[in-house]
Design a protein around this motif. Structure first.
Motif, PDB file in Angstrom:
ATOM      1  N   ASP A   1     -42.638  72.442 -78.483  1.00 34.06           N
ATOM      2  CA  ASP A   1     -44.064  72.488 -78.170  1.00 34.06           C
ATOM      3  C   ASP A   1     -44.465  71.178 -77.511  1.00 34.06           C
ATOM      4  OD1 ASP A   1     -44.337  75.009 -79.295  1.00 34.06           O
ATOM      5  OD2 ASP A   1     -44.885  74.218 -81.273  1.00 34.06           O
ATOM      6  N   GLY A   2     -45.441  71.254 -76.642  1.00 41.65           N
ATOM      7  CA  GLY A   2     -45.955  70.056 -75.995  1.00 41.65           C
ATOM      8  C   GLY A   2     -45.084  69.540 -74.866  1.00 41.65           C
ATOM      9  N   SER A   3     -44.153  70.387 -74.380  1.00 42.86           N
ATOM     10  CA  SER A   3     -43.265  69.938 -73.300  1.00 42.86           C
ATOM     11  C   SER A   3     -43.808  70.299 -71.922  1.00 42.86           C
ATOM     12  CB  SER A   3     -41.861  70.519 -73.480  1.00 42.86           C
ATOM     13  OG  SER A   3     -41.855  71.912 -73.254  1.00 42.86           O
ATOM     14  N   GLY A   4     -45.021  70.841 -71.874  1.00 44.32           N
ATOM     15  CA  GLY A   4     -45.623  71.165 -70.589  1.00 44.32           C
ATOM     16  C   GLY A   4     -45.370  72.596 -70.179  1.00 44.32           C
ATOM     17  N   THR A   5     -45.633  72.871 -68.907  1.00 42.55           N
ATOM     18  CA  THR A   5     -45.430  74.207 -68.347  1.00 42.55           C
ATOM     19  C   THR A   5     -44.782  74.064 -66.978  1.00 42.55           C
ATOM     20  OG1 THR A   5     -47.621  74.216 -67.328  1.00 42.55           O
ATOM     21  CG2 THR A   5     -47.448  75.189 -69.534  1.00 42.55           C
ATOM     22  N   GLY A   6     -44.271  75.164 -66.485  1.00 41.66           N
ATOM     23  CA  GLY A   6     -43.665  75.180 -65.161  1.00 41.66           C
ATOM     24  C   GLY A   6     -42.225  74.711 -65.161  1.00 41.66           C
TER      25      GLY A   6
ATOM     26  N   VAL B   1     -39.845  64.221 -71.634  1.00 41.93           N
ATOM     27  CA  VAL B   1     -39.166  63.697 -72.813  1.00 41.93           C
ATOM     28  C   VAL B   1     -40.094  63.890 -74.001  1.00 41.93           C
ATOM     29  CG1 VAL B   1     -38.182  61.654 -73.912  1.00 41.93           C
ATOM     30  CG2 VAL B   1     -37.887  62.006 -71.448  1.00 41.93           C
ATOM     31  N   VAL B   2     -39.558  64.524 -75.062  1.00 44.24           N
ATOM     32  CA  VAL B   2     -40.307  64.718 -76.294  1.00 44.24           C
ATOM     33  C   VAL B   2     -39.559  64.052 -77.437  1.00 44.24           C
ATOM     34  CG1 VAL B   2     -41.393  66.868 -75.509  1.00 44.24           C
ATOM     35  CG2 VAL B   2     -39.226  66.964 -76.744  1.00 44.24           C
ATOM     36  N   ALA B   3     -40.282  63.770 -78.517  1.00 43.74           N
ATOM     37  CA  ALA B   3     -39.674  63.112 -79.680  1.00 43.74           C
ATOM     38  C   ALA B   3     -38.658  63.999 -80.347  1.00 43.74           C
ATOM     39  CB  ALA B   3     -40.759  62.717 -80.671  1.00 43.74           C
TER      40      ALA B   3
ATOM     41  N   SER C   1     -35.167  66.368 -75.621  1.00 41.65           N
ATOM     42  CA  SER C   1     -35.649  66.016 -76.950  1.00 41.65           C
ATOM     43  C   SER C   1     -34.791  64.890 -77.509  1.00 41.65           C
ATOM     44  CB  SER C   1     -35.593  67.220 -77.891  1.00 41.65           C
ATOM     45  OG  SER C   1     -35.855  66.804 -79.228  1.00 41.65           O
ATOM     46  N   VAL C   2     -35.435  63.733 -77.710  1.00 37.03           N
ATOM     47  CA  VAL C   2     -34.737  62.575 -78.276  1.00 37.03           C
ATOM     48  C   VAL C   2     -34.281  62.886 -79.706  1.00 37.03           C
ATOM     49  CG1 VAL C   2     -35.021  60.161 -78.971  1.00 37.03           C
ATOM     50  CG2 VAL C   2     -35.997  60.959 -76.811  1.00 37.03           C
TER      51      VAL C   2
END
Length: 189
Positions: free
Chosen positions: A66-71, A187-189, A77-78
């Motif tokens: 979740d929260g990784s955007g769209t398109g 980049v997400v946590a 993911s770190v």
């Protein structure tokens, strides 16, 4: 007196039966439960050889965070040490585990900048190719790459600062084709 069946007929019948049984078992195994990836980073055990590094786990695709955007984008993911290749319709085209460097990029949106396909020597001394730089963190370039020989990276030396996110060879090939210059890297946590 009943007619005797030739031995070749028995062997052929048994072979056909064995092939059918293996085919049925393979189909059942493919439909069964699949392993899932652990959310923690694997660490070499104390009993593992000093140069051993765990292989990324091949698992059922994990959902895009979740929260990784769209398109169309590459998601890294770190926390999961995993990459997703997401197309313009937000469908995951491929997902795979990676070996991170010692320097993690901050969460955020970046884009693929310089790409280098020709082999060169990485900061860990391994010949790497298909390098895709997307940010710099505290003076260390962060990039995706794969070893020319397909090997996993050696454990980092104490205090080493490496930004290479190493991929298995087949996944490196897929990322190289997908991540053209300018492609968004989230980049997400």
């Amino acid at each position: 007196m009943p007619a005797r069946v030739p031995s070749w007929a028995w062997v052929s019948g048994l072979t056909v039966g064995a092939i059918a049984a293996v085919t049925v078992l393979a189909a059942q195994a493919e439909q069964g439960p699949q392993p899932t990836a652990a959310a923690t980073k694997p660490r070499p055990s104390a009993s593992a050889p000093a140069d051993a590094r765990p292989e990324p786990k091949k698992t059922a695709p994990a959902p895009v965070p979740d929260g990784s955007g769209t398109g169309r984008r590459v998601v890294y993911s770190v926390g999961q040490d995993r990459v997703w290749l997401v197309d313009a319709s937000d469908a995951t085209r491929r997902s795979f585990a990676v070996w991170p460097g010692t320097v993690d990029p901050d969460p955020g949106k970046y884009s693929v900048g310089t790409r280098r396909q020709d082999p060169t020597t990485g900061s860990d001394g391994v010949r790497v190719e298909q390098i895709m730089y997307f940010t710099q963190e505290d003076g260390v370039w962060v990039a995706f790459s794969n070893a020319v020989d397909g090997s996993s990276p050696p454990p980092a030396a104490a205090g080493a600062r490496t930004g290479g996110i190493r991929l298995p060879k087949a996944d490196g090939d897929a990322l190289w084709e997908f991540g053209t210059s300018g492609t968004t890297v989230t980049v997400v946590a």
